[in-house]
Design a protein around this motif. Structure first.
Motif: not given
Lengths: 233, 233
Positions: B71-85
């Motif tokens: 889940x921490x890995x998935x959260x990291x993917x979210x954070x990268x994408x959310x910064x772009x968004x």
């Protein structure tokens, strides 16, 4: 209001939700011609409209089609596509395919096309930055809301997926950016079958759920024994 | 069994279905850490497994993720994408965007990825000849079944759509042909909000239903006055 929202579901309320899920069918052959009362139809559309949508974009529209002329055109599109589809099967399998009734366009009293406006909400819809298809996915969730609400009202729904979408869009006069996601036939039914027709006719079986659940990553067993056991029931 | 299937829904049963539809929320902020009992989780997955699917292909799999490391890995993917968004919005709108909580990956006790195996059922799946994406659409219907069943059980669900799907697939070790359609966070909640968060925070309003319903073809008014009236309620 808020308290009401947070009231636990009674056993009967839970049962209603699960009945709708487990007793819902994709209906083709059991339609009755009786019209659906307008207040009931409005309730089904309202249920669809309360589906979740990415960034609350609500990309759906609803085209309620009772015109026989329009439905005859759609039926023609179906027949052309279905002839091509039948060519994919040989021998007995083709015989079985041709024996299946795959639409109730004219037998049902009303058809409903649920569309997806791919431009709704402008260029930057919240949550749609990474996966542009989330608007289509949201529209599918609306379809399922309607399908389940219909079941609770005793109304059958059949999704006709054997259609050329470009021809369908032309027939329904859709603007360029609007995709005809689901073409549905709706009507009261003589009966809901106890199991899916494709299962009853031996076309395909329901997969065992235990084979479909993985633990943490793909292909890993569920290491929670209680969950494994519960999935076998 | 068959008689039971065709028994009309009681008022309470109907109410249960409509409550689930109208009181369902996309939950991000209200998760409680309490684990979901295994028999309840199995029931939710069973509900998803009873969604309609094109040609009865049942293209879904379920990855139940309780591992904090995954889940921490998935959260990291979210954070990268959310910064772009976030970069898509300016000024006040960006402020509002950044104030929104858009996932509950670690706060919820379990995540569930519902995938779509695009090769399931072989090359010629009945009903999928004309529209190849119907396998993805079917998987969405499974998501909505689970979401509604969860609501009836008092469990909140949040769909995290701000993810790079390739990175997510790699993290979950998915085979090439398997698409991670929905990444969901599941858990009991402190409360279900009385209205969608994006509506309450003024991000976007619910569209008037009367503007979304057309008669027979796009842009034509519904010529059934009783239906028009019913849609206004």
């Amino acid at each position: 209001m808020k308290d009401n929202v947070n009231r636990p579901f009674s056993e009967d309320e839970k049962s209603g939700l699960y009945r709708a899920i487990f007793e819902r069918r994709d209906v083709r052959s059991q339609f009755l011609p009786d019209p659906i009362p307008e207040d009931v139809l409005a309730r089904l559309i309202e249920a669809a409209h309360h589906a979740p949508s990415v960034g609350f974009m609500q990309p759906w529209d609803f085209i309620a089609i009772d015109s026989v002329a329009v439905r005859e055109q759609v039926l023609q599109i179906f027949e052309q596509e279905n002839e091509k589809a039948a060519g994919n099967y040989q021998g007995d399998r083709q015989q079985t395919y041709r024996s299946l009734k795959l639409q109730g366009i004219l037998e049902s009293p009303i058809n409903l096309c649920i569309t997806c406006d791919r431009s709704r909400g402008g260029t930057h819809v919240l949550g749609r930055h990474s996966i542009v298809e989330t608007d289509l996915f949201s529209t599918c969730l609306a379809v399922q809301n309607l399908w389940l609400a219909a079941r609770a009202e005793g109304i059958g729904v059949g999704w006709v997926s054997i259609l050329d979408q470009d021809k369908l869009a032309a027939t329904l006069n859709l603007p360029e950016q609007v995709y005809p996601l689901a073409y549905l036939c709706l009507g009261y039914v003589s009966e809901f079958l106890p199991q899916p027709e494709l299962q009853a006719k031996g076309w395909r079986s329901r997969l065992p759920l235990t084979e479909l659940v993985h633990g943490n990553t793909w292909g890993q067993p569920v290491d929670n024994i209680a969950l494994s056991e519960a999935l076998k029931k």
